[in-house]
Write an enzyme that holds these catalytic residues in place. Structure first.
Site, PDB file in Angstrom:
ATOM      1  N   LYS A 107      49.544  35.266  35.310  1.00 36.36           N
ATOM      2  CA  LYS A 107      48.649  36.428  35.238  1.00 36.36           C
ATOM      3  C   LYS A 107      47.646  36.417  36.387  1.00 36.36           C
ATOM      4  O   LYS A 107      47.373  37.459  37.005  1.00 36.36           O
ATOM      5  CB  LYS A 107      47.917  36.446  33.895  1.00 36.36           C
ATOM      6  CG  LYS A 107      46.911  37.582  33.740  1.00 36.36           C
ATOM      7  CD  LYS A 107      47.588  38.948  33.849  1.00 36.36           C
ATOM      8  CE  LYS A 107      46.569  40.083  33.802  1.00 36.36           C
ATOM      9  NZ  LYS A 107      45.903  40.227  32.505  1.00 36.36           N
TER      10      LYS A 107
ATOM     11  N   CYS B 281      39.968  42.497  35.308  1.00 33.57           N
ATOM     12  CA  CYS B 281      41.092  41.645  35.720  1.00 33.57           C
ATOM     13  C   CYS B 281      41.089  41.381  37.217  1.00 33.57           C
ATOM     14  O   CYS B 281      40.808  40.276  37.668  1.00 33.57           O
ATOM     15  CB  CYS B 281      42.415  42.287  35.296  1.00 33.57           C
ATOM     16  SG  CYS B 281      42.680  42.292  33.515  1.00 33.57           S
TER      17      CYS B 281
END
EC number: 1.1.1.-
Length: 423
Positions: free
Chosen positions: A218, A272
């Site tokens: 990720k 993010c």
């Protein structure tokens, strides 16, 4: 077969009912599982239990209404026993850019008292490498009567895995179901249990690996995006210096079959892409030179935009500046790490003029923007000397660009510039 793999996951708890947790809980509830949503925000809990939503995400309101009215979804501030626990809480960074895992630790302490043998705990929060192992350790500190993967491996009472979310705001419900998922258990049996859980609703592939690889995956995805955005942002600043229209340049350069330059903007926001690359830099500061530089380029872009606004403001005795958009990306209400917020706040602090904001996705401005007026597009345009496009919301595309002719326009997203080029 191991009980954690056989278990049917009839009752599932999602800890953290924000932009990821609530849609995830709702999709699982639509599979006729009992979903217990947990959040420390009493307003969010009350809103959900009234079959309403406290965030903006297309179609989520209808699914929540159905899930609550049918009895499959309810929210609470205190964890209750369940077969699986999905942790979807924030993971910000500290002032020195180090990961802040206090929300994960708090979630671990909250669910530990209700854990029972055979339960599965999945960390969905984007995390630095090693966070899943740390979660297991925190749980074991609270429950010495149970064993955990970092202690007994495959023989542990509790299964622990990492499965990072990888969805796009504004398309969360579709991508939760259709996207491939990376599942990293602390042991193979942990992975199997988590895979069985996600296969309840994921139509994409569930790709199994170990926890540390899943964590790094990720971070890598978001760092890749950040580096590519930094290239576009740096290119936009170079083009300003040499008198080239960056939007036209990117359009023609992308005609090359092996070139795909992203679109520049006022910076990079969200929880993010603007955060996760720092987790890699923190883990390997000497090696992550490109990733660090990309972060620095993107973090500096709001200051570049501000310099352009300052130059424009000097042309007016009492400038009125209308800023279009506050969210970190188009067509959502999420303001986390938004470069637009930073830009507007600094305009006010530096007293560049009267600052107006047009943001159709919120009703109240954040407290940090004291002294700023929230208006609709027409009255803001009528008063503005300078118009700054910070977010390319779809609603702004309908604006008559002829209205901009007599104003100084700073278009950081190329929406109006590209429209004029195409005309």
């Amino acid at each position: 077969m191991d009980r954690a793999i056989e278990i049917d996951f009839r009752t599932i708890s999602v800890v953290g009912l924000g932009y990821i947790g609530l849609p995830t809980a709702t999709v699982l509830a639509s599979r006729q599982r009992e979903l217990i949503g947990v959040d420390i925000n009493q307003h969010a809990v009350d809103t959900i239990n009234q079959a309403r939503i406290h965030i903006v995400e297309p179609d989520l309101d209808m699914l929540v209404r159905a899930a609550v009215s049918q009895g499959y979804l309810r929210a609470t501030t205190e964890p209750e026993p369940a077969d699986a626990f999905l942790i979807a809480v924030p993971t910000p960074f500290l002032e020195d850019k180090q990961p802040d895992l206090t929300y994960i630790e708090a979630a671990a302490k909250a669910i530990a008292p209700v854990l029972k043998r055979g339960d599965l705990v999945v960390l969905e929060s984007t995390s630095p490498v090693g966070a899943t192992e740390q979660l297991s350790a925190w749980l074991s500190e609270q429950r010495s009567d149970l064993s955990f993967p970092h202690q007994l491996g495959e023989e542990s009472d509790i299964r622990v895995a990492h499965c990072p979310e990888r969805v796009l705001p504004g398309h969360v419900l579709r991508e939760l179901v259709e996207n491939d998922r990376i599942i990293g258990g602390m042991t193979p049996r942990c992975s199997q249990a988590a895979q069985r859980l996600y296969e309840l609703f994921v139509r994409g592939r569930c790709i199994v690996t170990d926890a540390r690889t899943a964590e790094m995956c990720k971070l890598t995805e978001n760092a890749f995006r950040d580096v590519n955005i930094a290239f576009a942002n740096e290119l936009s600043m170079i083009c300003d210096e040499i008198g080239v229209n960056v939007w036209e340049l990117i359009s023609v350069a992308n005609r090359h079959p092996r070139v795909n330059i992203l679109q520049p903007g006022p910076g990079v926001g969200g929880h993010c892409i603007a955060v996760d690359p720092w987790f890699i830099v923190d883990a390997a500061p000497e090696s992550a030179r490109l990733i660090r530089t990309a972060r620095e380029v993107n973090d500096a872009k709001p200051h570049y935009v501000l310099d352009r606004v300052k130059q424009a403001a000097r042309r007016f005795k009492e400038p009125v500046i209308a800023c279009f958009g506050l969210s970190f990306k188009a067509n959502i209400d999420d303001l986390r790490e938004s470069p637009a917020i930073e830009i507007v706040r600094t305009m006010v602090q530096q007293q560049l003029g009267t600052v107006l904001v047009v943001e159709p996705h919120i009703k109240v401005l954040p407290a940090s923007l004291e002294g700023v007026e929230l208006l609709n597009a027409e009255p803001a345009l009528s008063r503005a000397d300078i118009v700054v496009l910070l977010v390319d919301h779809q609603k702004f595309r309908k604006l008559d660009t002829d209205r901009l002719q007599s104003r100084v326009v700073i278009d950081t997203r190329g929406m109006w510039s590209a429209k004029r080029l195409a005309a």
